[in-house]
Write a protein that holds these residues in place. Structure first.
Motif, PDB file in Angstrom:
ATOM      1  N   ARG A 121     -24.090 -33.370 -45.261  1.00 38.89           N
ATOM      2  CA  ARG A 121     -22.752 -33.888 -44.899  1.00 38.89           C
ATOM      3  C   ARG A 121     -22.784 -34.738 -43.629  1.00 38.89           C
ATOM      4  N   ARG A 122     -23.767 -34.466 -42.747  1.00 42.26           N
ATOM      5  CA  ARG A 122     -23.865 -35.253 -41.505  1.00 42.26           C
ATOM      6  C   ARG A 122     -24.135 -36.730 -41.821  1.00 42.26           C
ATOM      7  N   PHE A 123     -24.743 -36.996 -42.980  1.00 38.18           N
ATOM      8  CA  PHE A 123     -25.218 -38.349 -43.282  1.00 38.18           C
ATOM      9  C   PHE A 123     -24.326 -39.094 -44.272  1.00 38.18           C
ATOM     10  N   LYS A 124     -23.095 -38.609 -44.415  1.00 35.48           N
ATOM     11  CA  LYS A 124     -22.155 -39.218 -45.377  1.00 35.48           C
ATOM     12  C   LYS A 124     -21.998 -40.721 -45.134  1.00 35.48           C
ATOM     13  N   ALA A 125     -21.880 -41.133 -43.869  1.00 37.97           N
ATOM     14  CA  ALA A 125     -21.668 -42.563 -43.547  1.00 37.97           C
ATOM     15  C   ALA A 125     -22.870 -43.423 -43.915  1.00 37.97           C
ATOM     16  N   PHE A 126     -24.020 -42.770 -44.194  1.00 37.60           N
ATOM     17  CA  PHE A 126     -25.244 -43.515 -44.510  1.00 37.60           C
ATOM     18  C   PHE A 126     -25.533 -43.565 -45.996  1.00 37.60           C
ATOM     19  N   THR A 127     -24.651 -42.980 -46.835  1.00 36.94           N
ATOM     20  CA  THR A 127     -24.961 -42.847 -48.268  1.00 36.94           C
ATOM     21  C   THR A 127     -24.744 -44.130 -49.057  1.00 36.94           C
ATOM     22  N   LYS A 128     -23.845 -45.001 -48.558  1.00 41.37           N
ATOM     23  CA  LYS A 128     -23.526 -46.256 -49.269  1.00 41.37           C
ATOM     24  C   LYS A 128     -23.549 -47.415 -48.273  1.00 41.37           C
ATOM     25  N   PRO A 129     -23.718 -48.679 -48.764  1.00 43.05           N
ATOM     26  CA  PRO A 129     -23.679 -49.810 -47.831  1.00 43.05           C
ATOM     27  C   PRO A 129     -22.381 -49.815 -47.022  1.00 43.05           C
ATOM     28  N   VAL A 130     -22.467 -50.240 -45.747  1.00 46.81           N
ATOM     29  CA  VAL A 130     -21.253 -50.412 -44.939  1.00 46.81           C
ATOM     30  C   VAL A 130     -20.339 -51.392 -45.685  1.00 46.81           C
ATOM     31  N   ASP A 131     -19.040 -51.059 -45.764  1.00 48.78           N
ATOM     32  CA  ASP A 131     -18.075 -51.862 -46.530  1.00 48.78           C
ATOM     33  C   ASP A 131     -17.734 -53.135 -45.766  1.00 48.78           C
ATOM     34  N   ILE A 132     -18.211 -54.291 -46.271  1.00 45.49           N
ATOM     35  CA  ILE A 132     -18.029 -55.559 -45.556  1.00 45.49           C
ATOM     36  C   ILE A 132     -16.559 -55.964 -45.504  1.00 45.49           C
ATOM     37  N   GLU A 133     -15.745 -55.534 -46.476  1.00 44.90           N
ATOM     38  CA  GLU A 133     -14.301 -55.806 -46.385  1.00 44.90           C
ATOM     39  C   GLU A 133     -13.708 -55.050 -45.194  1.00 44.90           C
ATOM     40  N   GLU A 134     -14.184 -53.817 -44.995  1.00 46.04           N
ATOM     41  CA  GLU A 134     -13.657 -52.975 -43.909  1.00 46.04           C
ATOM     42  C   GLU A 134     -14.204 -53.440 -42.556  1.00 46.04           C
ATOM     43  N   VAL A 135     -15.428 -54.005 -42.586  1.00 47.58           N
ATOM     44  CA  VAL A 135     -16.099 -54.382 -41.334  1.00 47.58           C
ATOM     45  C   VAL A 135     -16.600 -55.825 -41.473  1.00 47.58           C
ATOM     46  N   PRO A 136     -15.697 -56.812 -41.381  1.00 45.26           N
ATOM     47  CA  PRO A 136     -16.059 -58.197 -41.726  1.00 45.26           C
ATOM     48  C   PRO A 136     -17.176 -58.788 -40.855  1.00 45.26           C
ATOM     49  N   ASP A 137     -17.349 -58.301 -39.613  1.00 50.22           N
ATOM     50  CA  ASP A 137     -18.385 -58.900 -38.752  1.00 50.22           C
ATOM     51  C   ASP A 137     -19.743 -58.200 -38.898  1.00 50.22           C
ATOM     52  N   TYR A 138     -19.820 -57.199 -39.818  1.00 51.43           N
ATOM     53  CA  TYR A 138     -21.037 -56.367 -39.860  1.00 51.43           C
ATOM     54  C   TYR A 138     -22.291 -57.202 -40.068  1.00 51.43           C
ATOM     55  N   LEU A 139     -22.242 -58.155 -40.998  1.00 51.35           N
ATOM     56  CA  LEU A 139     -23.450 -58.930 -41.340  1.00 51.35           C
ATOM     57  C   LEU A 139     -23.784 -59.973 -40.282  1.00 51.35           C
ATOM     58  N   MET A 140     -22.856 -60.200 -39.326  1.00 55.10           N
ATOM     59  CA  MET A 140     -23.181 -61.109 -38.210  1.00 55.10           C
ATOM     60  C   MET A 140     -24.001 -60.352 -37.170  1.00 55.10           C
ATOM     61  N   VAL A 141     -23.812 -59.033 -37.117  1.00 58.00           N
ATOM     62  CA  VAL A 141     -24.512 -58.201 -36.128  1.00 58.00           C
ATOM     63  C   VAL A 141     -25.789 -57.615 -36.720  1.00 58.00           C
ATOM     64  N   ILE A 142     -25.711 -57.146 -37.965  1.00 49.60           N
ATOM     65  CA  ILE A 142     -26.822 -56.430 -38.609  1.00 49.60           C
ATOM     66  C   ILE A 142     -27.452 -57.335 -39.674  1.00 49.60           C
ATOM     67  N   ARG A 143     -28.706 -57.742 -39.391  1.00 52.55           N
ATOM     68  CA  ARG A 143     -29.394 -58.703 -40.266  1.00 52.55           C
ATOM     69  C   ARG A 143     -29.888 -58.061 -41.561  1.00 52.55           C
ATOM     70  N   LYS A 144     -30.283 -56.778 -41.472  1.00 57.41           N
ATOM     71  CA  LYS A 144     -30.826 -56.132 -42.666  1.00 57.41           C
ATOM     72  C   LYS A 144     -30.132 -54.782 -42.874  1.00 57.41           C
ATOM     73  N   PRO A 145     -28.986 -54.791 -43.561  1.00 50.58           N
ATOM     74  CA  PRO A 145     -28.312 -53.508 -43.841  1.00 50.58           C
ATOM     75  C   PRO A 145     -29.195 -52.612 -44.698  1.00 50.58           C
ATOM     76  N   MET A 146     -29.057 -51.307 -44.548  1.00 51.40           N
ATOM     77  CA  MET A 146     -29.773 -50.362 -45.393  1.00 51.40           C
ATOM     78  C   MET A 146     -28.960 -49.069 -45.471  1.00 51.40           C
ATOM     79  N   ASP A 147     -29.097 -48.360 -46.595  1.00 51.74           N
ATOM     80  CA  ASP A 147     -28.375 -47.099 -46.794  1.00 51.74           C
ATOM     81  C   ASP A 147     -29.140 -46.269 -47.816  1.00 51.74           C
ATOM     82  N   LEU A 148     -28.745 -45.025 -47.997  1.00 54.12           N
ATOM     83  CA  LEU A 148     -29.499 -44.107 -48.854  1.00 54.12           C
ATOM     84  C   LEU A 148     -29.442 -44.491 -50.330  1.00 54.12           C
ATOM     85  N   SER A 149     -28.321 -45.040 -50.789  1.00 54.54           N
ATOM     86  CA  SER A 149     -28.257 -45.443 -52.211  1.00 54.54           C
ATOM     87  C   SER A 149     -29.179 -46.625 -52.479  1.00 54.54           C
ATOM     88  N   THR A 150     -29.306 -47.523 -51.518  1.00 59.64           N
ATOM     89  CA  THR A 150     -30.210 -48.677 -51.658  1.00 59.64           C
ATOM     90  C   THR A 150     -31.664 -48.211 -51.639  1.00 59.64           C
TER      91      THR A 150
END
Ligand SMILES: COC(=O)[C@H](Cc1ccco1)c1ccncc1
Length: 130
Positions: free
Chosen positions: A26-55
């Motif tokens: 349960r501690r790693f819930k936020a890491f299970t799916k890609p960060v939602d780019i609609e929810e966080v529009p600047d994410y890909l400007m800061v993070i060049r290589k997103p990664m998550d457990l489903s990927t």
């Protein structure tokens, strides 16, 4: 040859098992799916290589990893990205950073306790031979 494919099949079973155990924590819930780019529009400007457990699971099934070292490079991205994108002193950032550090420590502990170094050496030999 066939023996090499048997080794890589066993590697994928091990990596799937590790990844599924992390995704159940349960501690790693936020890491299970890609960060939602609609929810966080600047994410890909800061993070060049997103990664998550489903990927990670998708990558395993696509035979992306021939060694545990390559798998660990991608698990490191998950917590490193979280530390980089959430650097502030507010409680939300501190909370995700604490979980990111727990993910780092948990992956390292599982690999230390459950990966035979001779098995990883065989995987590295296959990697170098290709
Ligand atoms: C790995 O997850 C993240 O980096 C997002 C970033 C984020 C910020 C706003 C929405 O999502 C996160 C999710 C949950 N709690 C904190 C941050």
């Amino acid at each position: 040859e066939e023996q090499e494919e048997d080794v890589l099949r066993e590697l994928r079973l091990f990596l799937r098992n590790v990844t599924e155990r992390l995704a159940l924590d349960r501690r790693f819930k936020a890491f299970t799916k890609p960060v939602d780019i609609e929810e966080v529009p600047d994410y890909l400007m800061v993070i060049r290589k997103p990664m998550d457990l489903s990927t990670l699971l998708t990558n395993i099934d696509q035979h992306k990893y021939v060694t545990v070292r390559e798998f660990m490079s991608d698990t490191d991205l998950i917590w490193q990205n979280a530390l980089e994108y959430n650097p502030d002193s507010d409680p939300m950032d501190r909370h995700i950073r604490h979980r990111a550090c727990a993910l780092k420590d948990t992956v390292r502990a599982i690999i230390r306790d459950e990966l035979d170094e001779d098995f990883e050496r065989v995987c590295e030999e296959i990697r170098e031979s290709r």
